[in-house]
Design an enzyme around this catalytic site. Structure first.
Site, PDB file in Angstrom:
ATOM      1  N   LYS A  36      -4.448  -1.303   8.436  1.00 47.54           N
ATOM      2  CA  LYS A  36      -3.286  -0.747   8.061  1.00 47.54           C
ATOM      3  C   LYS A  36      -2.322  -0.747   9.025  1.00 47.54           C
ATOM      4  O   LYS A  36      -2.382  -0.563  10.263  1.00 47.54           O
ATOM      5  CB  LYS A  36      -3.511   0.801   7.579  1.00 47.54           C
ATOM      6  N   LYS A  94      -5.880   1.196  12.317  1.00 48.31           N
ATOM      7  CA  LYS A  94      -4.737   1.601  11.866  1.00 48.31           C
ATOM      8  C   LYS A  94      -3.332   1.686  12.969  1.00 48.31           C
ATOM      9  O   LYS A  94      -3.874   2.281  14.301  1.00 48.31           O
ATOM     10  CB  LYS A  94      -4.725   3.270  11.448  1.00 48.31           C
TER      11      LYS A  94
HETATM   12  C1  PBG Z   1      -1.778  10.026   8.027  1.00 49.51           C
HETATM   13  C2  PBG Z   1      -1.487   8.772   7.060  1.00 49.51           C
HETATM   14  C3  PBG Z   1       0.007   8.236   7.282  1.00 49.51           C
HETATM   15  C4  PBG Z   1      -0.257   7.591   6.412  1.00 49.51           C
HETATM   16  C5  PBG Z   1      -1.283   7.469   5.691  1.00 49.51           C
HETATM   17  N1  PBG Z   1      -2.200   8.377   6.203  1.00 49.51           N
HETATM   18  C6  PBG Z   1       0.985   8.340   8.235  1.00 49.51           C
HETATM   19  C7  PBG Z   1       0.909   8.309   9.503  1.00 49.51           C
HETATM   20  O1  PBG Z   1       0.036   7.861  10.171  1.00 49.51           O
HETATM   21  O2  PBG Z   1       1.979   8.826  10.216  1.00 49.51           O
HETATM   22  C8  PBG Z   1       0.927   6.024   6.052  1.00 49.51           C
HETATM   23  C9  PBG Z   1       0.985   5.814   4.582  1.00 49.51           C
HETATM   24  C10 PBG Z   1       2.234   5.079   4.134  1.00 49.51           C
HETATM   25  O3  PBG Z   1       3.076   4.655   5.073  1.00 49.51           O
HETATM   26  O4  PBG Z   1       2.240   4.583   3.101  1.00 49.51           O
HETATM   27  N2  PBG Z   1      -2.233  10.955   7.467  1.00 49.51           N
END
Ligand code: PBG
Length: 321
Positions: free
Chosen positions: A245, A192
């Site tokens: 991601k 991520k």
């Molecule tokens: C954190 C989380 C995020 C997303 C999914 N889980 C945001 C972040 O890391 O700030 C982002 C998903 C998206 O942008 O569609 N709980």
């Protein structure tokens, strides 16, 4: 060589094109992310994500039924709690928003995947416990473990930790097993990135950090080999599915992970990817439907077995036509 070889031979007839198509998107590939907000009593449209709404908790069963009717197999749940505190207790309490929504969705056959992070639940918007400006790993892991168990108790079919603390998968796997939830799989947000593409999500989930950013735990967008280490570690700690991601800017990473590991690979087509397509389409600059299908086919072609996307309902309708 040409003229004996003519690649266009397989492209003239549309039915032949269909026959030789290498990548097919199917509704089974899709996971629909959903937001539930304890502070509202009717759906709230997310301005930066046209077509996506946050729902009140009491609409969970209804919202699930709509997704299920479209043939989408799974949802990923995000919660916005009524109250936030410095430890994000809303994430693990028995009547937390995701726990309540999960219970109401048990009537459906949907695979309910609970996103596990603290950023939506902490007053400071960080993914863990903050001490002197730092997100501390160990204490945060304890809270992740509690959250995982409480989500499993509520009936979640799968747990998806997205907080990027070291050791997350190990700690959650042990906690789940200790409580008798050895059958619950973990979908790890393994690679991520600290991405600017999460902007619209943070509006939807009210989870923007109040100070600093997430670069002390999420990955540097410049790194691909490091993603392999993240994935390797998560697999060794017990991840059942690994996720990359965002998706479109990281197709190379999806490809590498698919080639190197023999477990299902998920890709998260995130909020910013969604918002860009919606904005361009609203201006009449692109053909939304075709751009969506092309984007998702690319993510699958790169190696994703599963795609989390806010377009899931549109695509399911389209595939069902
Ligand atoms: C954190 C989380 C995020 C997303 C999914 N889980 C945001 C972040 O890391 O700030 C982002 C998903 C998206 O942008 O569609 N709980």
């Amino acid at each position: 060589m040409f003229p004996d070889v003519r690649l266009r031979r397989l492209r003239y007839n549309p039915r032949v094109r269909d026959m030789v198509r290498e990548t097919r998107l199917s509704v089974e590939d899709l996971i629909y992310p959903m937001f539930f907000d304890e502070t509202i009593d009717r759906p709230r449209e997310i301005p930066s994500m046209p077509g996506v709404s946050a729902y009140p908790v009491d609409m969970a069963a209804e919202a699930a039924a709509e997704v299920e009717a479209l043939g989408i197999p799974a949802v990923m749940l995000f919660g916005v709690p009524a109250k936030k505190d410095d430890k994000g207790s809303g994430a693990w309490i028995e009547d937390g928003v995701v726990q309540r929504v999960t219970r109401s969705m048990k009537e459906s056959d949907l695979v309910v995947i609970a996103d596990l992070c603290l950023c939506e639940y902490t007053s400071h918007g960080h993914c863990g416990v903050v001490r002197e400006g730092e997100i501390v790993n160990y204490e945060t892991l304890e809270l992740y473990a509690r959250t995982a168990v409480s989500q499993a108790e509520a009936g979640a079919d799968m747990i998806a930790p997205s907080g990027m603390m070291d050791g997350t998968i190990m700690v959650i796997r042990r906690a789940l097993d200790d409580e008798g939830y050895h059958r619950i799989p973990i979908m790890s947000y393994a690679a991520k990135y600290a991405s600017a593409f999460y902007g619209p999500f943070r509006d939807a989930a009210d989870s923007a950090p109040q100070f600093g950013d997430r670069r002390s735990h999420q990955m540097d967008p410049a790194n691909a080999r490091e993603a392999i280490r993240e994935v390797e570690m998560d697999i060794s700690e017990g991840a059942d599915i690994v996720m990359v991601k965002p998706a479109l800017p990281y197709l190379d990473v999806i490809r590498d992970v698919k080639q190197l590991f023999n477990l299902p690979v998920a890709a998260y087509n995130v909020s910013g990817e969604y918002a860009m397509i919606k904005a361009a389409a609203a201006n009449g600059w692109i053909d939304e439907e075709r751009v969506v299908m092309e984007s998702l086919a690319s993510i699958k072609r790169a190696g994703a077995d599963l795609i989390l996307t806010y377009f899931a309902k549109d695509v399911a309708r389209r595939l069902g036509d």
